[in-house]
Enzyme design. Structure first.
Site, PDB file in Angstrom:
ATOM      1  N   HIS A  43      55.813  68.594 -18.770  1.00  0.00           N
ATOM      2  CA  HIS A  43      56.351  69.957 -18.717  1.00  0.00           C
ATOM      3  C   HIS A  43      57.792  69.963 -19.221  1.00  0.00           C
ATOM      4  O   HIS A  43      58.540  69.002 -19.054  1.00  0.00           O
ATOM      5  CB  HIS A  43      56.285  70.499 -17.290  1.00  0.00           C
TER       6      HIS A  43
ATOM      7  N   GLU B 103      52.995  75.751 -24.053  1.00  0.00           N
ATOM      8  CA  GLU B 103      54.053  76.518 -23.406  1.00  0.00           C
ATOM      9  C   GLU B 103      55.312  76.459 -24.260  1.00  0.00           C
ATOM     10  O   GLU B 103      56.087  75.501 -24.155  1.00  0.00           O
ATOM     11  CB  GLU B 103      54.359  75.955 -22.015  1.00  0.00           C
TER      12      GLU B 103
END
Length: 261
Positions: A109, A179
């Site tokens: 992430h 993302e």
């Protein structure tokens, strides 16, 4: 609650939720209890046309596994260490995650890259540890700055190839969470055309890889009610953050997914 209209053979829509570090253990357990009720009663979840996974904070994992027992919702963790055992104070073993009931683990992430300084080599080692321990990686990729979908796809493919460089597996499952870093935490998601183009390129690339039997590309980055409809089913699902921390909002997104099926 929307009626499920899944057609035989249509792929399920995958919805994942990361709770990050927003909820304490008690609130997380209540959240999971409410999500379990949704999962047991929503026709799109019970018939398999919508699949769910949740990633709570580490201390809450056993309680979430307990609350979601008997439902089709998979539970995962938000991080793991690259080695299974050793002198790593504060680290989390993939073996132990599997033992306490995790089926998936998030890797790469943007916050792990930015706040904790994780490099491509670290992320690659963590992905290998996930596969080694029978955990499905939720591999997060995304470009740092807004730009063309072609440039974004190039950055993401580079991140994927780096993460998978030392992985030797067969018939595996992988989830790619696209993302864009510039969209995380913003009021709006990236444009549907941009997401569609990047996701299609990533899916085409990975579905040619003989190591994987199952590849899903989901969109994160301020994904919210309406995002899935805007994308018109051109991604495999969504990776949700704060917009799914209210179970009622998650139920709305499941309704939205059911309407697309």
């Amino acid at each position: 609650m929307a009626e499920s209209r899944a057609e035989p053979g249509s792929p399920p829509i995958l919805l994942g939720v990361s709770l990050k570090l927003y909820l304490d253990v008690e609130r997380t357990a209540r959240w999971a209890h409410d999500v379990a009720a949704i999962a047991r009663s929503h026709p799109a979840v019970t018939d398999g046309s919508v699949e769910l996974f949740v990633l709570p904070s580490l201390p809450a994992v056993p309680l979430v596994v307990q609350e979601l027992a008997g439902t089709p919702v998979r539970v995962g963790a938000q991080d793991l260490h690259w080695d299974d055992r050793g002198a790593y104070t504060g680290a989390v073993s993939g073996q132990d995650l599997r033992t306490v009931g995790c089926a998936l683990v998030e890797v790469g992430h943007a916050e792990r890259r930015q706040i904790f300084g994780e490099t491509d080599d670290v992320i690659g080692a963590k992905v290998a540890a996930a596969f080694r321990n029978g955990l499905v990686p939720v591999l997060c990729v995304g470009e740092h700055e807004p730009g063309s979908s072609t440039d974004a796809a190039h950055v993401c493919i580079s991140q994927i190839e780096s993460a998978l460089r030392k992985v030797q597996i067969a018939d595996a499952e992988i989830i790619i969470a696209y993302e864009p870093e510039w969209a995380i935490g913003q009021a709006e998601a990236a444009s549907a055309d941009h997401v569609r183009a990047v996701a299609a390129t990533l899916a085409d690339r990975l579905r040619q890889d003989p190591r994987f039997a199952t590849v899903r590309v989901v969109y994160g980055g301020s994904a919210q009610p309406g995002t899935l409809t805007d994308l018109r089913g051109d991604v495999d699902g969504l990776f949700l953050g704060r917009y799914a921390h209210d179970p009622a909002e998650l139920a709305r997104i499941i309704d939205e997914a059911a309407a697309l099926r």
